[in-house]
Scaffold this active site. Structure first.
Site, PDB file in Angstrom:
ATOM      1  CE  LYS A  39      38.726  31.755  35.040  1.00  0.00           C
ATOM      2  NZ  LYS A  39      37.450  31.766  34.277  1.00  0.00           N
ATOM      3  NE  ARG A 116      37.819  38.320  36.506  1.00  0.00           N
ATOM      4  CZ  ARG A 116      37.604  37.131  37.073  1.00  0.00           C
ATOM      5  NH1 ARG A 116      38.431  36.673  37.964  1.00  0.00           N
ATOM      6  NH2 ARG A 116      36.571  36.423  36.720  1.00  0.00           N
ATOM      7  NE  ARG A 155      29.777  28.114  38.029  1.00  0.00           N
ATOM      8  CZ  ARG A 155      30.689  29.008  37.714  1.00  0.00           C
ATOM      9  NH1 ARG A 155      31.960  28.674  37.660  1.00  0.00           N
ATOM     10  NH2 ARG A 155      30.335  30.248  37.446  1.00  0.00           N
ATOM     11  NE  ARG A 188      30.232  31.678  40.746  1.00  0.00           N
ATOM     12  CZ  ARG A 188      31.418  31.789  40.153  1.00  0.00           C
ATOM     13  NH1 ARG A 188      32.328  30.829  40.298  1.00  0.00           N
ATOM     14  NH2 ARG A 188      31.708  32.833  39.410  1.00  0.00           N
ATOM     15  NE  ARG A 199      30.584  35.668  35.937  1.00  0.00           N
ATOM     16  CZ  ARG A 199      30.309  34.376  36.122  1.00  0.00           C
ATOM     17  NH1 ARG A 199      29.067  33.965  36.184  1.00  0.00           N
ATOM     18  NH2 ARG A 199      31.276  33.523  36.256  1.00  0.00           N
TER      19      ARG A 199
END
Ligand code: AP5
Length: 258
Positions: A39, A116, A155, A188, A199
């Site tokens: 996203k 969300r 990432r 992160r 998550r």
């Protein structure tokens, strides 16, 4: 269209949210999809192409890390994030409401990570109605879980401007250094395997129901995100323009749940 937007109004919560450039058509969009589906990557590309402002609640909560004196609400939000849990609805909704000027921006907006949950979606509808603004579309990206885990573990994010990289798919030109601002890249804290599992659970329980919520309203655009970022962008733009060309549908909105 390639001007980065000044997002200080979104991070600080004041009304200083002037677009750096005015697009010909202002889009007002929501991005949906599981953690790691891409996203944020698509948001950066879409905003560069369409000129709207990228408003990510995750970036907002992460910005607490860089503030000398984050509010108690921001500090609490960060604790939820570290565990991979959703931040409580009332806190998220209050923070978005404080930033309502960003939603009235003439340049349009791309909401990433909000809403969300169904209560957040209802609060978002209510706020947009008060502001006299309508959503043009909700883009939902989908991908099998194994690919998601690979994307999250590779990432790296710029500690200064939040630009996103992937160690094998989208590496920076200089190792661990941001191409845009030369900031240091880091991993992160919620990209650890045990937190990723939390998550994914939170997504399945709370966010997936939003796909049906927006499909019922006739504004959902579903896209399989199994391609290069550029090819996914092209497909997104194509479907978005196709939807914009269709006559507006009056969405039958069910009443809020008790
Ligand atoms: P948030 O920051 O919104 O994170 P998220 O939804 O979990 O999504 P991510 O940012 O992890 O992934 P992404 O889909 O943006 O993927 P990306 O583009 O980086 O939220 C974080 C936390 O904040 C939540 O867990 C929650 O605690 C809290 N929160 C935020 N909003 C909230 C709300 N409204 N209510 C309650 N809590 C809230 O891509 C991932 C990787 O893949 C990158 O390395 C990228 O380079 C790579 N990649 C991207 N596209 C491709 C591609 N096409 N091919 C190969 N690799 C790709």
């Amino acid at each position: 269209m390639d001007a980065p937007h000044d997002r200080r109004g979104w991070f600080r919560g004041d009304s200083d949210c002037t677009p750096m450039s005015f697009p010909r058509r202002a889009y007002r969009l929501v991005l949906l999809g599981p953690p790691g589906v891409g996203k944020g990557t698509q948001a950066q590309l879409l905003c560069r192409h369409l000129g709207m402002c990228h408003l990510a609640t995750g970036d907002l909560f992460r910005s607490a890390q860089c503030q000398a004196n984050p509010s108690p609400a921001l500090r609490a939000a960060r604790e939820h994030m570290r565990r991979g849990e959703l931040v409580p609805d009332d806190l998220v909704i209050a923070m978005v409401r404080e930033r309502h000027a960003c939603l009235r921006c003439d340049g349009g907006f791309l909401l990433d990570g909000f809403p969300r949950t169904v209560p957040q979606a209802e609060a978002c509808d209510e706020l947009l109605t008060e502001l006299g603004v309508t959503l043009d579309g909700v883009i939902s990206y989908e991908l099998p879980v194994e690919q998601i885990v690979d994307r999250l573990s590779g990432r790296r994010v710029c500690s200064r401007c939040q630009a996103t990289y992937h160690m094998s798919v989208r590496p920076p030109r200089v190792e661990m250094q941001c191409d845009r601002c030369s900031g240091e890249l880091c991993q992160r804290e919620d990209d650890r395997p045990e937190v990723i599992r939390n998550r994914m659970r939170a997504y399945a329980a709370s966010t997936e129901p939003l796909i049906a919520y927006y499909r019922e309203r006739g504004i959902l655009i579903s896209i399989t995100a199994d391609d290069t970022p550029e090819a996914i962008l092209e497909q997104t733009l194509h479907l978005l323009h196709e939807q914009a060309a269709r006559p507006a549908r009056v969405a039958a909105v069910p009443k809020a749940r008790a």
